[in-house]
Scaffold this motif. Structure first.
Motif, PDB file in Angstrom:
ATOM      1  N   UNK A 381     -27.157 -38.317 -34.266  1.00  0.00           N
ATOM      2  CA  UNK A 381     -26.132 -37.297 -33.976  1.00  0.00           C
ATOM      3  C   UNK A 381     -26.038 -36.922 -32.512  1.00  0.00           C
ATOM      4  N   UNK A 382     -27.065 -37.228 -31.726  1.00  0.00           N
ATOM      5  CA  UNK A 382     -26.995 -36.958 -30.294  1.00  0.00           C
ATOM      6  C   UNK A 382     -26.431 -38.103 -29.485  1.00  0.00           C
ATOM      7  N   UNK A 383     -26.039 -39.184 -30.143  1.00  0.00           N
ATOM      8  CA  UNK A 383     -25.470 -40.332 -29.441  1.00  0.00           C
ATOM      9  C   UNK A 383     -24.057 -40.007 -28.972  1.00  0.00           C
ATOM     10  N   UNK A 384     -23.616 -40.507 -27.809  1.00  0.00           N
ATOM     11  CA  UNK A 384     -22.254 -40.208 -27.340  1.00  0.00           C
ATOM     12  C   UNK A 384     -21.176 -40.730 -28.262  1.00  0.00           C
ATOM     13  N   UNK A 385     -21.512 -41.678 -29.141  1.00  0.00           N
ATOM     14  CA  UNK A 385     -20.521 -42.220 -30.059  1.00  0.00           C
ATOM     15  C   UNK A 385     -20.317 -41.342 -31.293  1.00  0.00           C
ATOM     16  N   UNK A 386     -21.113 -40.274 -31.442  1.00  0.00           N
ATOM     17  CA  UNK A 386     -20.975 -39.370 -32.591  1.00  0.00           C
ATOM     18  C   UNK A 386     -20.075 -38.202 -32.186  1.00  0.00           C
ATOM     19  N   UNK A 387     -19.022 -37.956 -32.964  1.00  0.00           N
ATOM     20  CA  UNK A 387     -18.095 -36.870 -32.662  1.00  0.00           C
ATOM     21  C   UNK A 387     -18.845 -35.540 -32.513  1.00  0.00           C
ATOM     22  N   UNK A 388     -18.442 -34.756 -31.530  1.00  0.00           N
ATOM     23  CA  UNK A 388     -19.093 -33.474 -31.290  1.00  0.00           C
ATOM     24  C   UNK A 388     -19.023 -32.557 -32.505  1.00  0.00           C
ATOM     25  N   UNK A 389     -17.876 -32.514 -33.172  1.00  0.00           N
ATOM     26  CA  UNK A 389     -17.742 -31.624 -34.332  1.00  0.00           C
ATOM     27  C   UNK A 389     -18.766 -31.979 -35.404  1.00  0.00           C
ATOM     28  N   UNK A 390     -18.788 -33.250 -35.804  1.00  0.00           N
ATOM     29  CA  UNK A 390     -19.695 -33.698 -36.856  1.00  0.00           C
ATOM     30  C   UNK A 390     -21.145 -33.478 -36.432  1.00  0.00           C
ATOM     31  N   UNK A 391     -21.450 -33.802 -35.189  1.00  0.00           N
ATOM     32  CA  UNK A 391     -22.806 -33.642 -34.673  1.00  0.00           C
ATOM     33  C   UNK A 391     -23.230 -32.173 -34.704  1.00  0.00           C
ATOM     34  N   UNK A 392     -22.304 -31.284 -34.363  1.00  0.00           N
ATOM     35  CA  UNK A 392     -22.575 -29.849 -34.393  1.00  0.00           C
ATOM     36  C   UNK A 392     -22.908 -29.392 -35.811  1.00  0.00           C
ATOM     37  N   UNK A 393     -22.148 -29.878 -36.779  1.00  0.00           N
ATOM     38  CA  UNK A 393     -22.374 -29.464 -38.167  1.00  0.00           C
ATOM     39  C   UNK A 393     -23.717 -30.018 -38.684  1.00  0.00           C
ATOM     40  N   UNK A 394     -24.017 -31.269 -38.313  1.00  0.00           N
ATOM     41  CA  UNK A 394     -25.303 -31.856 -38.709  1.00  0.00           C
ATOM     42  C   UNK A 394     -26.458 -31.062 -38.098  1.00  0.00           C
ATOM     43  N   UNK A 395     -26.292 -30.653 -36.845  1.00  0.00           N
ATOM     44  CA  UNK A 395     -27.328 -29.893 -36.140  1.00  0.00           C
ATOM     45  C   UNK A 395     -27.613 -28.578 -36.859  1.00  0.00           C
ATOM     46  N   UNK A 396     -26.553 -27.947 -37.384  1.00  0.00           N
ATOM     47  CA  UNK A 396     -26.745 -26.714 -38.152  1.00  0.00           C
ATOM     48  C   UNK A 396     -27.640 -26.969 -39.372  1.00  0.00           C
TER      49      UNK A 396
END
Length: 602
Positions: A381-396
């Motif tokens: 999820x921290x890869x630049x190819x992962x959308x910020x929105x999705x990565x943010x939700x996964x981080x939560x």
């Protein structure tokens, strides 16, 4: 504007945005990228044959891409782009998201706020497992990208995304011959993979279980169809894996795979359940039903039957229990991937195919049962190819269930030996670090890396990683090998990165954060990590101050919006440094040799 004028203007924009001689100019040219997408969208309203012919001609005229690659990529990806572009708001977030995430030419749109609903609040005093005096060993393989067409003695420099093939070799004028065991710039020959599988029992004779974090097929992005071709490569590979992992005198343990972006044919394209798939017989395979069925067959014997039967329902994701007390959750992370064109289709989904909701459900069950969880997937999820929105939700989700439930995360995709750290409550301090994502080194030497794999020493009660060992073979020495590649341990994390100044438990999230602080102050520490990141490749790039800042920033970026190598749309306190010298392992580079290390994987 007639069709010829439209094509001429598109060629000019493509040349501007893809010219490797001036990438910084392209990054500053957001308007050009948006205009390019607007013109591309106009093409998509032409009859399909005319649209694909025009796109192929534009690609060929751009000068930077091999003609055969142009024809293949457009033939395979064009029908999906046709459906998706027609739905997109090019001037709004849709277009800016594509230009930002794929080409880094526009400011990245702000993350859409969404507070995920959880079944229960995080307990104030959760059950915490106590560390034991027992350990176990886990094997991590990733990104082996086997190329059945690899041929020793062929050319390692060519105009295709990958070389070392007869079709791309002028046998009267070879600049550099491919080794029988693998070559930089090429994918893995079968001989390299077999030698690794034969060596693994020596490195880890008592492996409790293994994980494979995706990407078995080669980087042949222009020729993945018909689907039986890609499936045949996967079937062959899994037969080989079963032969080694299911045999008592070989590796003799269970392997748990995850789905990579190259498992799909066409590459990257994982549709959603409600995606508007192209119609017609020639597009029947776009649903990926063939892939999920093939994975179900290939994974038999490793995954419980009840979980196998849900592979299609969960888009290739599944749960399993490698050992008592540990739940393993394998995620199809291609619903976060910026080159999965289906994700741009309007209306967009916060949680494509409900994978995040499914993940939360299993984490909550684990919390209720006092189980520990490992999450595996392909793209971190921290890869630049992962959308910020999705990565943010996964981080939560990680903040909610770590560290008392989530004991480890394991990904691949970058081909490098890396880590990413997760924190709580918006902090980036050692005492607030709660989880680590381990990025597994690739088996393939593409683009310019040594082949490698990793093992973990794991506490048998808490299932925390307490040591890592990375093994490689140095292709630069292949001419000296008398019979087989020489595999050896490159380093152990605790032994090499540990210090008396680090007060935290070895390889805990806090320990890793403290190590990044030491890297900021000690060039030798950074240099050790940098060399190992590329698996001691003789082609490891130089890393200047800008590169060092971005590398450490990326290590602390469990979600992609925390990175420092993109243009933000809003003011931020993080450093913003765009002229990176360190490029991602698999880039748009897949279209041409010169682009081999840019920012995204086709």
């Amino acid at each position: 504007m007639n069709e010829q004028q439209l094509e001429d203007e598109l060629v000019a924009y493509v040349d501007l945005l893809s010219d490797p001689r001036d990438p910084d100019k392209a990054r500053r040219n957001c308007g050009s990228c948006i205009n390019l997408l607007k013109l591309m969208k106009r093409l998509c309203f032409l009859p399909e044959k005319m649209q694909l012919a025009a796109m192929t001609n534009i690609c060929k005229r751009s000068k930077y891409v091999d003609n055969q690659v142009c024809e293949g990529v457009v033939r395979e990806q064009g029908p999906v782009l046709r459906r998706v572009l027609r739905t997109m708001d090019i001037s709004g977030k849709d277009g800016h998201l594509l230009c930002a995430s794929v080409l880094n030419t526009c400011p990245y749109p702000a993350t859409e706020p969404w507070k995920l609903p959880f079944p229960k609040l995080k307990p104030e005093n959760p059950y915490m497992h106590k560390r034991s005096n027992k350990t176990m060993t886990v094997l991590h393989l990733s990104d082996w990208h086997v190329d059945p067409q690899y041929e020793a003695g062929t050319e390692t420099f060519c105009t295709k995304p990958i070389c070392c093939r007869s079709e791309s070799t002028d046998f009267n004028n070879i600049l550099s011959e491919a080794s029988p065991w693998g070559s930089f710039g090429c994918d893995s020959p079968l001989a390299l993979i077999e030698s690794m599988l034969e060596y693994i029992p020596n490195a880890a004779p008592n492996t409790s279980f293994a994980i494979l974090t995706g990407d078995i097929p080669p980087h042949e992005v222009w020729e993945t169809l018909p689907t039986y071709k890609t499936q045949m490569i996967q079937d062959m590979s899994y037969n080989l894996l079963h032969a080694h992992f299911d045999t008592s005198f070989l590796i003799n343990t269970t392997l748990y795979p995850a789905v990579g972006n190259h498992e799909a044919a066409p590459t990257n394209l994982f549709p959603l359940r409600d995606s508007d798939l192209p119609s017609g017989a020639r597009h029947d395979d776009f649903s990926m039903a063939w892939l999920y069925h093939a994975l179900k067959e290939n994974w038999k014997g490793w995954i419980d039957e009840k979980h196998l039967n849900r592979i299609h329902q969960q888009s290739g994701s599944y749960v399993s229990y490698p050992v008592d007390g540990l739940k393993l959750i394998s995620l199809n992370t291609n619903f976060c991937y910026n080159l999965n064109w289906w994700l741009y289709e309007r209306p967009k989904k916060r949680d494509p195919n409900g994978i995040l909701e499914w993940l939360i459900g299993h984490l909550q069950k684990a919390e209720d049962m006092n189980e520990k969880v490992w999450i595996i997937g392909h793209s971190a999820p921290g890869d630049p190819s992962c959308f910020h929105d999705y990565s943010n939700y996964y981080y939560q989700i990680v903040e909610r269930y770590a560290p008392h439930v989530i004991a480890g995360q394991f990904f691949g995709h970058t081909h490098r030996d890396e880590i990413q750290i997760f924190y709580k409550e918006g902090s980036q301090k050692a005492e607030d670090a709660i989880s680590v994502a381990y990025i597994g080194p690739s088996v393939t030497p593409f683009p310019d890396l040594n082949p490698g794999f990793r093992t973990y020493t794991v506490d048998a009660e808490t299932f925390e990683v307490i040591e890592t060992h990375t093994y490689i073979t140095n292709l630069n020495e292949s001419i000296e090998w008398s019979r087989l590649p020489l595999w050896y341990k490159e380093y152990s994390a605790k032994d090499l990165y540990g210090s008396n100044d680090n007060p935290y438990t070895p390889l805990s999230p806090a320990w890793w954060h403290h190590f990044t602080e030491e890297m900021e102050l000690n060039n030798n520490k950074f240099d050790q990590y940098w060399v190992n990141r590329y698996k001691s490749s003789p082609l490891t790039p130089e890393c200047d101050f800008v590169c060092r800042v971005n590398t450490i920033c990326g290590m602390r970026a469990g979600k992609s919006e925390l990175r420092c190598d993109y243009i933000p749309s809003e003011p931020t306190n993080r450093p913003i440094i765009l002229n990176r010298k360190d490029k991602d392992a698999c880039g748009i580079s897949l279209l041409t040799k010169e682009f081999r290390q840019s920012n995204a994987t086709l």
